[in-house]
Write a protein that holds these residues in place. Sequence first.
Motif, mmCIF file in Angstrom:
data_model
loop_
_atom_site.group_PDB
_atom_site.id
_atom_site.type_symbol
_atom_site.label_atom_id
_atom_site.label_comp_id
_atom_site.label_asym_id
_atom_site.label_seq_id
_atom_site.Cartn_x
_atom_site.Cartn_y
_atom_site.Cartn_z
ATOM 1 N N HIS A 172 -8.582 59.753 -69.867
ATOM 2 C CA HIS A 172 -8.029 58.527 -69.776
ATOM 3 C C HIS A 172 -8.054 57.280 -70.834
ATOM 4 C CE1 HIS A 172 -8.493 58.791 -65.010
ATOM 5 N NE2 HIS A 172 -7.916 59.790 -65.545
ATOM 6 N N GLY A 173 -6.877 56.798 -71.193
ATOM 7 C CA GLY A 173 -6.766 55.941 -72.441
ATOM 8 C C GLY A 173 -6.944 56.663 -73.686
ATOM 9 N N LYS A 174 -7.068 57.983 -73.672
ATOM 10 C CA LYS A 174 -7.139 58.524 -75.331
ATOM 11 C C LYS A 174 -5.892 58.934 -75.731
ATOM 12 C CE LYS A 174 -11.727 58.013 -74.363
ATOM 13 N NZ LYS A 174 -12.480 57.115 -75.280
ATOM 14 N N SER A 175 -5.569 58.744 -77.107
ATOM 15 C CA SER A 175 -4.233 59.167 -77.743
ATOM 16 C C SER A 175 -4.333 60.632 -77.744
ATOM 17 C CB SER A 175 -4.222 58.287 -78.992
ATOM 18 O OG SER A 175 -5.615 58.588 -80.014
ATOM 19 N N ASP A 176 -5.364 61.261 -77.740
ATOM 20 C CA ASP A 176 -5.262 62.643 -78.275
ATOM 21 C C ASP A 176 -4.738 63.376 -76.769
ATOM 22 O OD1 ASP A 176 -7.700 62.171 -76.787
ATOM 23 O OD2 ASP A 176 -8.874 63.497 -78.214
ATOM 24 N N THR A 177 -5.056 62.684 -75.673
ATOM 25 C CA THR A 177 -4.569 63.177 -74.369
ATOM 26 C C THR A 177 -3.167 63.817 -74.304
ATOM 27 O OG1 THR A 177 -6.211 61.935 -73.262
ATOM 28 C CG2 THR A 177 -4.343 62.855 -71.984
ATOM 29 N N VAL A 178 -2.305 63.001 -74.986
ATOM 30 C CA VAL A 178 -0.623 63.516 -75.029
ATOM 31 C C VAL A 178 -0.645 64.811 -75.713
ATOM 32 C CG1 VAL A 178 1.364 62.794 -76.133
ATOM 33 C CG2 VAL A 178 -0.395 61.120 -75.542
ATOM 34 N N PHE A 179 -1.399 65.052 -76.759
ATOM 35 C CA PHE A 179 -1.512 66.736 -77.281
ATOM 36 C C PHE A 179 -2.026 67.648 -76.352
ATOM 37 C CE2 PHE A 179 -1.640 63.563 -80.783
ATOM 38 C CZ PHE A 179 -0.387 63.870 -81.592
ATOM 39 N N GLY B 130 1.284 59.875 -69.356
ATOM 40 C CA GLY B 130 0.851 59.077 -68.406
ATOM 41 C C GLY B 130 -0.732 58.987 -68.174
ATOM 42 N N ILE B 131 -1.554 59.789 -68.507
ATOM 43 C CA ILE B 131 -2.866 59.860 -68.133
ATOM 44 C C ILE B 131 -3.411 59.038 -69.419
ATOM 45 C CG2 ILE B 131 -4.906 61.442 -68.342
ATOM 46 C CD1 ILE B 131 -3.287 63.263 -66.895
ATOM 47 N N ALA B 132 -2.940 59.422 -70.500
ATOM 48 C CA ALA B 132 -3.374 58.159 -71.841
ATOM 49 C C ALA B 132 -3.090 57.009 -71.478
ATOM 50 C CB ALA B 132 -2.425 58.858 -73.088
ATOM 51 N N ARG B 133 -2.142 56.475 -70.958
ATOM 52 C CA ARG B 133 -1.699 55.466 -70.582
ATOM 53 C C ARG B 133 -2.301 54.762 -69.411
ATOM 54 N NH1 ARG B 133 2.389 53.075 -73.635
ATOM 55 N NH2 ARG B 133 3.991 54.622 -74.770
ATOM 56 N N LYS B 134 -3.025 55.659 -68.443
ATOM 57 C CA LYS B 134 -3.713 55.096 -67.330
ATOM 58 C C LYS B 134 -2.670 54.801 -66.261
ATOM 59 C CE LYS B 134 -7.871 53.740 -69.802
ATOM 60 N NZ LYS B 134 -8.902 52.474 -69.817
ATOM 61 N N LYS C 275 9.933 59.932 -79.250
ATOM 62 C CA LYS C 275 8.977 59.245 -78.602
ATOM 63 C C LYS C 275 7.327 59.178 -79.252
ATOM 64 C CE LYS C 275 8.423 58.022 -74.515
ATOM 65 N NZ LYS C 275 7.970 58.030 -72.952
ATOM 66 N N LEU C 276 6.896 60.539 -79.510
ATOM 67 C CA LEU C 276 5.616 60.875 -79.759
ATOM 68 C C LEU C 276 4.828 59.945 -80.522
ATOM 69 C CD1 LEU C 276 3.222 62.899 -79.020
ATOM 70 C CD2 LEU C 276 3.852 64.287 -80.860
ATOM 71 N N SER C 277 5.304 59.722 -81.744
ATOM 72 C CA SER C 277 4.578 58.777 -82.665
ATOM 73 C C SER C 277 4.442 57.345 -82.410
ATOM 74 C CB SER C 277 5.247 58.912 -84.137
ATOM 75 O OG SER C 277 6.711 58.307 -83.978
ATOM 76 N N GLY C 278 5.539 56.994 -81.242
ATOM 77 C CA GLY C 278 5.360 55.642 -80.909
ATOM 78 C C GLY C 278 4.379 55.562 -79.632
ATOM 79 N N VAL C 279 4.271 56.571 -78.844
ATOM 80 C CA VAL C 279 3.131 56.732 -77.912
ATOM 81 C C VAL C 279 1.926 56.811 -78.416
ATOM 82 C CG1 VAL C 279 2.333 58.301 -76.124
ATOM 83 C CG2 VAL C 279 4.709 58.072 -76.163
ATOM 84 N N ILE C 280 1.542 57.574 -79.424
ATOM 85 C CA ILE C 280 0.404 57.560 -80.250
ATOM 86 C C ILE C 280 0.000 56.191 -80.623
ATOM 87 C CG2 ILE C 280 -1.037 58.357 -82.234
ATOM 88 C CD1 ILE C 280 -0.188 60.488 -79.927
ATOM 89 N N ASN D 215 -7.899 51.084 -82.008
ATOM 90 C CA ASN D 215 -8.069 52.006 -83.108
ATOM 91 C C ASN D 215 -7.085 51.771 -83.933
ATOM 92 O OD1 ASN D 215 -8.725 53.977 -85.152
ATOM 93 N ND2 ASN D 215 -8.606 55.627 -83.683
ATOM 94 N N LYS D 216 -6.778 51.175 -84.866
ATOM 95 C CA LYS D 216 -5.718 51.084 -85.776
ATOM 96 C C LYS D 216 -5.592 52.350 -86.930
ATOM 97 C CE LYS D 216 -5.193 46.185 -85.362
ATOM 98 N NZ LYS D 216 -5.000 44.969 -85.848
ATOM 99 N N ARG D 217 -4.500 53.149 -86.968
ATOM 100 C CA ARG D 217 -4.193 54.117 -88.028
ATOM 101 C C ARG D 217 -3.038 53.910 -88.490
ATOM 102 N NH1 ARG D 217 -6.400 60.083 -86.290
ATOM 103 N NH2 ARG D 217 -5.530 60.224 -88.611
ATOM 104 N N LYS D 218 -3.088 54.038 -89.931
ATOM 105 C CA LYS D 218 -1.804 53.749 -90.661
ATOM 106 C C LYS D 218 -1.122 55.266 -91.167
ATOM 107 C CE LYS D 218 -3.219 49.285 -92.889
ATOM 108 N NZ LYS D 218 -3.556 48.786 -93.900
ATOM 109 N N ASP D 219 -1.787 56.239 -90.726
ATOM 110 C CA ASP D 219 -1.287 57.619 -90.871
ATOM 111 C C ASP D 219 -0.366 58.160 -89.878
ATOM 112 O OD1 ASP D 219 -3.550 57.753 -89.480
ATOM 113 O OD2 ASP D 219 -4.252 59.507 -90.608
ATOM 114 N N VAL D 220 -0.199 57.567 -88.957
ATOM 115 C CA VAL D 220 0.737 58.127 -87.758
ATOM 116 C C VAL D 220 1.969 58.446 -88.382
ATOM 117 C CG1 VAL D 220 1.536 57.922 -85.262
ATOM 118 C CG2 VAL D 220 -0.530 56.829 -85.948
ATOM 119 N N PRO D 221 2.484 59.859 -88.281
ATOM 120 C CA PRO D 221 3.813 60.292 -88.627
ATOM 121 C C PRO D 221 5.021 59.354 -87.826
ATOM 122 C CG PRO D 221 2.459 62.177 -88.013
ATOM 123 C CD PRO D 221 1.565 60.831 -87.525
ATOM 124 N N ARG D 222 5.923 59.300 -88.752
ATOM 125 C CA ARG D 222 7.210 58.730 -88.131
ATOM 126 C C ARG D 222 8.076 59.571 -87.898
ATOM 127 N NH1 ARG D 222 7.122 53.094 -88.455
ATOM 128 N NH2 ARG D 222 5.400 52.496 -89.878
#
Length: 244
Positions: free
Chosen positions: A99-106, A166-170, A223-228, A237-244
Amino acid sequence: MDLIMYAAGIMAFAPTLILMYAVLRNYTYPKVEQPFFSDPRFFWLFVIGLIAGTFLFAFNAFLTGRTNMDQLTQLIYRMLFAVIQCLAMVAIINLKRFHGKSDTVFYGYGLGLGVGCTLAFGTIFISGSLISMGEDVGIPEYAWVVLIGLAYVLIVSAIGTTIGEGIARKRPMEFAMQAILIYAVFNIIIWAAFSADIIALYICLILALIVAAVYFYYIMHVKLSGVIRDVLRMEGNKRKDVPR
């Protein structure tokens, strides 16, 4: 029969592995120093998807495999299967640790790839076995088998990713309903394909492949990069290396 099984395995696993590499390569080493997901956990979800897909395919075959079933009942059962499959995928991955984890999408993507691969394998194997019993079998007869196998891998991996989002976004049930709707539309097209003549069969299968490919592209490349990014912000958690 063994030849058909080997061919089904190749036609199901080859696109699955290609799609796996094509999407994940931008989110793991060496493209990024810190991968966006855990490789072992992803492959565990993929294996669980293969196992779950086996049971789901057997259940679908039980629902729709009777020869005396009318077309309306076939359609109802396909809609029921869309609901059951999506809810089963939610049940598998809807754990507190995700829940609420960005890696859940993968992990949703991995689960969907596993389920889609098994459904594709079963469909190709059974369809190929039935076709091989015919007297006049050529490239066109096998072409539609390849089309439907690829379509299943594309659509199920994409709806797995939707469920993971959906699970990542709760908000699991909101996105599960989206997945059910898309998969229901896909199943209606597949039902129409096998309820018509040979020309309509190919038209419907191509349409099903287009629906699956467009939805896969939308989820994985639009959508994927925006969801991440959104879920990372939720985590603080801020990351500047999310692919576009």
